[in-house]
Design a protein around this motif. Sequence first.
Motif, PDB file in Angstrom:
ATOM      1  N   ASP A   6     -51.709  21.468 -12.203  1.00 28.44           N
ATOM      2  CA  ASP A   6     -52.009  21.604 -10.690  1.00 28.44           C
ATOM      3  C   ASP A   6     -50.237  21.634 -10.139  1.00 28.44           C
ATOM      4  N   ILE A   7     -49.136  20.983 -10.961  1.00 26.94           N
ATOM      5  CA  ILE A   7     -48.642  22.108 -10.130  1.00 26.94           C
ATOM      6  C   ILE A   7     -48.013  23.111 -10.611  1.00 26.94           C
ATOM      7  N   LEU A   8     -47.841  23.314 -12.523  1.00 32.34           N
ATOM      8  CA  LEU A   8     -48.191  25.235 -13.043  1.00 32.34           C
ATOM      9  C   LEU A   8     -49.122  26.035 -12.088  1.00 32.34           C
ATOM     10  N   LEU A   9     -50.032  25.225 -12.088  1.00 35.00           N
ATOM     11  CA  LEU A   9     -51.164  26.288 -11.441  1.00 35.00           C
ATOM     12  C   LEU A   9     -50.418  26.934 -10.589  1.00 35.00           C
ATOM     13  N   ALA A  10     -49.776  26.078  -9.642  1.00 32.08           N
ATOM     14  CA  ALA A  10     -49.241  26.366  -7.885  1.00 32.08           C
ATOM     15  C   ALA A  10     -48.070  27.339  -7.651  1.00 32.08           C
ATOM     16  N   LEU A  11     -47.522  27.708  -9.444  1.00 33.25           N
ATOM     17  CA  LEU A  11     -45.905  28.647  -9.544  1.00 33.25           C
ATOM     18  C   LEU A  11     -46.572  29.927  -9.050  1.00 33.25           C
ATOM     19  N   PRO A  12     -46.237  30.716  -7.893  1.00 28.34           N
ATOM     20  CA  PRO A  12     -46.450  32.241  -7.650  1.00 28.34           C
ATOM     21  C   PRO A  12     -46.143  33.215  -8.560  1.00 28.34           C
ATOM     22  N   THR A  13     -47.413  33.813  -9.136  1.00 27.56           N
ATOM     23  CA  THR A  13     -47.031  34.864 -10.253  1.00 27.56           C
ATOM     24  C   THR A  13     -46.213  35.550 -10.138  1.00 27.56           C
ATOM     25  N   TYR A  14     -45.902  35.889  -8.837  1.00 23.32           N
ATOM     26  CA  TYR A  14     -45.118  37.260  -8.891  1.00 23.32           C
ATOM     27  C   TYR A  14     -44.332  36.374  -7.543  1.00 23.32           C
ATOM     28  N   PRO A  15     -42.922  35.899  -7.925  1.00 24.33           N
ATOM     29  CA  PRO A  15     -42.060  35.235  -7.219  1.00 24.33           C
ATOM     30  C   PRO A  15     -40.910  36.176  -6.941  1.00 24.33           C
ATOM     31  N   ARG A  16     -41.021  35.637  -5.434  1.00 20.37           N
ATOM     32  CA  ARG A  16     -39.953  36.244  -4.503  1.00 20.37           C
ATOM     33  C   ARG A  16     -38.972  35.776  -4.173  1.00 20.37           C
ATOM     34  N   CYS A  17     -38.056  35.597  -4.011  1.00 23.07           N
ATOM     35  CA  CYS A  17     -36.533  34.981  -3.676  1.00 23.07           C
ATOM     36  C   CYS A  17     -36.657  34.367  -2.184  1.00 23.07           C
ATOM     37  N   GLU A  18     -37.149  35.276  -1.350  1.00 22.51           N
ATOM     38  CA  GLU A  18     -37.576  35.307   0.257  1.00 22.51           C
ATOM     39  C   GLU A  18     -38.611  33.831   0.256  1.00 22.51           C
ATOM     40  N   THR A  19     -39.311  33.511  -0.251  1.00 23.80           N
ATOM     41  CA  THR A  19     -40.329  32.606  -0.886  1.00 23.80           C
ATOM     42  C   THR A  19     -39.558  31.137  -1.244  1.00 23.80           C
ATOM     43  N   GLY A  20     -38.181  31.437  -1.635  1.00 26.23           N
ATOM     44  CA  GLY A  20     -37.834  29.566  -2.092  1.00 26.23           C
ATOM     45  C   GLY A  20     -38.087  28.767  -0.797  1.00 26.23           C
ATOM     46  N   ASN A  21     -38.030  27.513  -1.524  1.00 25.73           N
ATOM     47  CA  ASN A  21     -37.522  26.451  -0.225  1.00 25.73           C
ATOM     48  C   ASN A  21     -36.746  26.196  -0.001  1.00 25.73           C
ATOM     49  N   VAL A  22     -35.727  25.671  -1.337  1.00 27.58           N
ATOM     50  CA  VAL A  22     -34.686  24.775  -1.255  1.00 27.58           C
ATOM     51  C   VAL A  22     -33.920  25.357  -0.470  1.00 27.58           C
ATOM     52  N   THR A  23     -33.352  26.965  -0.868  1.00 33.96           N
ATOM     53  CA  THR A  23     -32.450  27.708   0.198  1.00 33.96           C
ATOM     54  C   THR A  23     -32.567  29.025   0.055  1.00 33.96           C
ATOM     55  N   PRO A  24     -33.462  28.721   1.290  1.00 35.28           N
ATOM     56  CA  PRO A  24     -34.111  29.681   2.442  1.00 35.28           C
ATOM     57  C   PRO A  24     -33.252  30.990   1.819  1.00 35.28           C
ATOM     58  N   ARG A  25     -33.525  32.119   1.637  1.00 36.21           N
ATOM     59  CA  ARG A  25     -32.530  33.452   2.061  1.00 36.21           C
ATOM     60  C   ARG A  25     -33.453  34.293   2.078  1.00 36.21           C
ATOM     61  N   GLU A  26     -33.041  35.402   1.657  1.00 32.81           N
ATOM     62  CA  GLU A  26     -33.219  37.045   1.987  1.00 32.81           C
ATOM     63  C   GLU A  26     -33.343  37.491   0.836  1.00 32.81           C
ATOM     64  N   CYS A  27     -34.160  38.566   0.411  1.00 36.29           N
ATOM     65  CA  CYS A  27     -33.630  38.846  -1.132  1.00 36.29           C
ATOM     66  C   CYS A  27     -33.067  39.970  -1.054  1.00 36.29           C
ATOM     67  N   PRO A  28     -32.242  40.457  -1.444  1.00 34.85           N
ATOM     68  CA  PRO A  28     -30.837  41.372  -1.121  1.00 34.85           C
ATOM     69  C   PRO A  28     -31.751  43.051  -2.138  1.00 34.85           C
ATOM     70  N   ALA A  29     -32.814  42.280  -2.528  1.00 29.17           N
ATOM     71  CA  ALA A  29     -33.329  44.382  -2.901  1.00 29.17           C
ATOM     72  C   ALA A  29     -34.013  44.106  -1.177  1.00 29.17           C
ATOM     73  N   GLU A  30     -34.261  44.150  -0.868  1.00 26.48           N
ATOM     74  CA  GLU A  30     -35.858  43.921   0.177  1.00 26.48           C
ATOM     75  C   GLU A  30     -35.182  45.119   0.720  1.00 26.48           C
TER      76      GLU A  30
END
Length: 163
Positions: A104-128
């Motif tokens: 259940d935890i591993l299936l909840a991981l995104p298949t194409y992760p993007r750093c702006e979706t990080g919820n521990v230390t939110p930030r904008e993607c430098p490549a945006e």
Amino acid sequence: MSLQFDPNTLPGDGLDIQGSLPPSFFDLAENDQARPVTPLEYNLHVSKDEDGELFVTGEVSATFELHCGRCLEPFQLRIEQTDFAHQIPMENGTPDLTNLLREDILLALPTYPRCETGNVTPRECPAEGRFDSPTEPSGDEAPDASGKNTWEALDQLTNLKKN
């Protein structure tokens, strides 16, 4: 590292199970895209119905380090499932919840992760915006919705084959 219990000893009102399992519990390869950085934490309630089926409900969570699909920089994402629920048929004797929790935890991981979706230390993607197409219409221009140019281009290709 398994989470097993004897269903015959379940009290009538169920059993509450709380705890954590180390990051190695996820059994991911060193070079995997996701790397667990916190233990898996769980707070579960196990109950049995009159047919002998087990119901497991509760919350599970863990934090992973992922690499952004755009900028390739690492970021952390906390997966929290507050609605964890499974029904387990009682065919095999002693049920083991470890695979259910891991999947259940591993299936909840995104298949194409993007750093702006990080919820521990939110930030904008430098490549945006770095990889946007230069031919995309600006906000003032409306794209041609008729598809006329597309069909004209295809017609030209078929005309080339006839000649």
